[in-house]
Design a protein around this motif. Structure first.
Motif, PDB file in Angstrom:
ATOM      1  N   GLU A 212      27.933  21.905  48.163  1.00 32.39           N
ATOM      2  CA  GLU A 212      28.169  20.896  48.758  1.00 32.39           C
ATOM      3  C   GLU A 212      28.709  21.604  50.211  1.00 32.39           C
ATOM      4  OE1 GLU A 212      31.278  18.269  47.068  1.00 32.39           O
ATOM      5  OE2 GLU A 212      31.605  17.312  49.024  1.00 32.39           O
ATOM      6  N   ASN A 213      29.492  22.644  50.129  1.00 30.61           N
ATOM      7  CA  ASN A 213      30.205  23.044  51.393  1.00 30.61           C
ATOM      8  C   ASN A 213      30.431  24.512  51.424  1.00 30.61           C
ATOM      9  OD1 ASN A 213      31.641  23.440  53.606  1.00 30.61           O
ATOM     10  ND2 ASN A 213      33.007  21.536  53.396  1.00 30.61           N
ATOM     11  N   ARG A 214      29.299  25.370  51.575  1.00 33.12           N
ATOM     12  CA  ARG A 214      29.478  26.754  51.713  1.00 33.12           C
ATOM     13  C   ARG A 214      30.524  27.297  52.520  1.00 33.12           C
ATOM     14  NH1 ARG A 214      24.699  31.129  53.061  1.00 33.12           N
ATOM     15  NH2 ARG A 214      26.023  32.590  53.075  1.00 33.12           N
ATOM     16  N   GLU A 215      30.574  26.874  53.682  1.00 35.20           N
ATOM     17  CA  GLU A 215      31.667  27.339  54.859  1.00 35.20           C
ATOM     18  C   GLU A 215      32.834  27.205  54.173  1.00 35.20           C
ATOM     19  OE1 GLU A 215      31.706  25.322  58.493  1.00 35.20           O
ATOM     20  OE2 GLU A 215      30.165  26.442  59.287  1.00 35.20           O
ATOM     21  N   MET A 216      33.431  26.058  53.557  1.00 34.11           N
ATOM     22  CA  MET A 216      34.632  25.971  52.842  1.00 34.11           C
ATOM     23  C   MET A 216      34.876  26.848  51.769  1.00 34.11           C
ATOM     24  SD  MET A 216      37.257  24.159  53.787  1.00 34.11           S
ATOM     25  CE  MET A 216      38.749  25.006  53.173  1.00 34.11           C
TER      26      MET A 216
ATOM     27  N   ASN B  90      37.142  18.470  59.244  1.00 42.29           N
ATOM     28  CA  ASN B  90      36.384  17.359  58.152  1.00 42.29           C
ATOM     29  C   ASN B  90      37.143  17.416  56.794  1.00 42.29           C
ATOM     30  OD1 ASN B  90      35.522  19.554  57.169  1.00 42.29           O
ATOM     31  ND2 ASN B  90      33.343  19.323  57.695  1.00 42.29           N
ATOM     32  N   GLY B  92      37.228  19.674  54.574  1.00 43.92           N
ATOM     33  CA  GLY B  92      36.641  20.444  53.500  1.00 43.92           C
ATOM     34  C   GLY B  92      36.863  20.219  52.120  1.00 43.92           C
ATOM     35  N   PHE B  94      35.806  18.800  48.636  1.00 43.47           N
ATOM     36  CA  PHE B  94      34.428  18.975  47.795  1.00 43.47           C
ATOM     37  C   PHE B  94      34.263  17.511  47.131  1.00 43.47           C
ATOM     38  CE2 PHE B  94      35.748  23.541  47.621  1.00 43.47           C
ATOM     39  CZ  PHE B  94      34.807  24.024  48.548  1.00 43.47           C
TER      40      PHE B  94
END
Lengths: 327, 243
Positions: A212-216, B90, B92, B94
């Protein structure tokens, strides 16, 4: 991007499989239906084993690995090597299962190891560039195939199944092959293990978050790069596992094996919904069963079954049977 | 007397994103135990500065030091592991995971300490009520609480937060301001980017104002808050008009 994580909660796609089985049962005798169903489920499980790695790699890394078939072929040749080195003529079921387990383990290790090298040398260089990924993975697949011709020869190699895994038994007038039952069991085990790993472990949680969100994930201190490498290796290891099962089923291995089934593998992954493990399992079973039923009821239509099924599913569900939320 | 060494220091940092030159030599010091606020108009380079600090963009020139050690060019996970928490614009969060699963990923070393989680739940009770809900189903304010809660669920030396009030209802902003104020009272080091001047003034000890990728003003927040002409010159608005 589409997480491996959460499936669409729509129950309708899950009904397709029992509906197909019920339709087929209405069109033939029970004994024929049972024989075809077990055989179809076994082919479906083999397809699933060959395809799951592709969908896992796509789901997490956004990489469509066109060299996937090469890893399937590698697994098949490893099976030949192990079963040739350890002949068990006349051995019991335990000995046969032991040798097959050894072949599976060796293939998974070789597939995973080569996958790591492949990722390091090729995939990492084309991260985020889909067109270059296609070119590089197609090229990598050709290289893999040629290397295997050099190592194992261009002639087909026979791979007789251990004696204890040949033959079968009759239940309710239906002929059930031992090997096919074993393949069904293995397919179920791999599906359950993958599902549990993704949904019940911290590593799986991390994989789902990375999709979903690799950066995070990286900003939280996790090394997503290593995670990606691990998933790529797991995907290629599973492909090699599929190669062992496929080779034992066909009884013969050539360097073209992967190239021959890669289209089927892609059809499974597309019908299931790119990146979806459950979708991949469902689609593989559906394809295996549909092929068997159509082959029995209307042999002239059998050749077009895969494409017709994909067309029908995509017209109904353009993102596949079980697409991921947020896709 | 010489000033204590700042916990975080940017010296002449330039950042390019593709062919665009975004940061033009940013100099910034974030002292330990204080709240530093980065102000500036949209496009001034505030978010790029934060992303460069955490390693999501690579500085093309200049140096970034954290606790005296150079971290310029380090990978994001390595920077985070030094004790820097980052809450992006945003949030972050999940969204496909539950609130509980989001908190399981708060600490790269393992599940966060229960006592620490209890403290977060005390600050944001709504998160306890939504513990098994998918984060994607939370409201904007609840997501922001989750993002900040996750960042403070484990011990960090520096908390970097990018526009926490963005898009939130006033009541939610007040609640967040109070939560951040309690972190300030606990002497947590915070680098905050914020466009809501009332929130920035309530929390900030120090302030730096950015324009066109450069720091054009730095000083005490109280001094900026007291100087309407300066606010108008730097920001085009006065803090007073936003209270």
């Amino acid at each position: 991007m589409t997480p491996i994580s959460r499936q669409s909660r729509d129950p309708l796609p899950y009904l397709v499989l029992p509906a197909l089985m019920a339709l087929a049962l209405a069109a033939m005798k029970f004994s024929a239906w049972l024989t075809l169903t077990v055989a179809g489920l076994a082919v479906g499980c083999m397809l699933f084993l060959a395809a799951i790695g592709l969908t896992l790699i796509f789901g997490l890394m956004d990489v469509l690995n066109f060299a996937h078939g090469g890893f399937v072929t590698l697994g098949a040749f490893i099976a030949v090597a192990v079963l040739t080195a350890l002949p068990i003529a006349g051995g019991g079921v335990a000995a046969a299962l032991g040798v097959v387990a050894l072949a599976l383990a060796a293939a998974a290790a070789a597939g995973g190891g080569l996958g790591l090298v492949f990722e390091r040398l090729l995939i990492r260089r084309v991260a985020g560039a889909p067109l270059r990924q296609i070119l590089v993975t197609v090229g990598g697949g050709i290289i893999l195939q040629q290397v295997m011709i050099v190592l194992f020869g261009a002639e087909p190699l026979a791979l007789p199944r251990p004696e204890a895994l040949r033959g079968g038994f009759i239940i309710a007038g239906a002929a059930l092959e031992r090997y096919r039952l074993m393949v069904c069991l293995l397919g179920l085990l791999v599906y359950a293990a993958t599902h549990l790993a993704l949904n019940r472990t911290r590593l799986g949680l991390l994989i789902r978050a990375s999709v979903e969100n690799r950066e995070m994930v990286e900003a939280l201190g996790f090394r997503a790069e290593r995670l990606f490498r691990l998933v790529f290796a797991a995907g290629t290891a599973l492909a090699a596992l599929g190669g062992v099962v496929w080779a034992l089923y066909a009884g013969m291995v050539t360097a073209d094996l992967g190239a021959d089934i890669i289209i089927l593998i892609f059809i499974v992954v597309i019908i299931g919904g790119l990146g979806s493990v459950s979708g991949c399992f469902l689609a593989a079973l559906l394809l295996g069963l549909a092929n068997n039923y159509v082959g029995f009821l209307a042999p002239k239509l059998a050749l077009g079954t895969d494409i017709a099924l994909m067309l029908a599913v995509l017209l109904w569900r353009p993102r596949g049977l079980l697409p991921m939320d947020g896709a | 007397m010489a000033e204590a060494m700042p916990l975080l220091e940017l010296a002449g940092v330039h950042t390019h994103i593709g062919r665009y030159h975004i940061l033009h030599g940013v100099d910034l010091a974030v002292p330990e135990g204080r709240v530093s606020v980065l102000l500036g108009r949209n496009g001034a380079g505030k978010t790029t500065s934060l992303r460069t600090i955490i390693g999501l963009w690579r500085a093309s020139h200049g140096a970034i030091r954290f606790a005296g050690a150079e971290i310029t060019g380090h990978a994001t996970p390595d920077i985070a592991r030094l004790g820097i928490a980052y809450v992006p614009e945003n949030m972050g969060v999940f969204t496909t995971l539950t609130v509980a699963e989001n908190f399981r990923l708060a600490d790269w070393r393992g599940d966060p300490q229960p006592a620490r989680l209890d403290a977060v739940m005390a600050a944001f009770p709504v998160l306890a009520q939504k513990w098994q809900a998918r984060a994607g189903t939370l409201s904007g304010g609840q997501k922001q609480m989750l993002a900040i809660g996750r960042a403070i669920a484990t011990e960090h030396r520096l908390l970097i937060i990018d526009e926490p009030s963005k898009g939130l209802a006033p009541v939610m902003v007040a609640q967040l301001t109070e939560a951040l104020a309690s972190l300030k009272r606990a002497r947590t080091t915070i680098l905050l980017v914020e466009q809501n001047f009332a929130m920035a003034q309530a929390l900030g000890d120090h302030v730096a104002v950015m324009e066109d990728g450069r720091i054009v003003y730095r000083g005490e927040m109280a001094a900026l808050a007291a100087d309407i002409a300066l606010q108008t010159r730097l920001l085009g608005l006065s803090l007073a008009s936003h209270q």
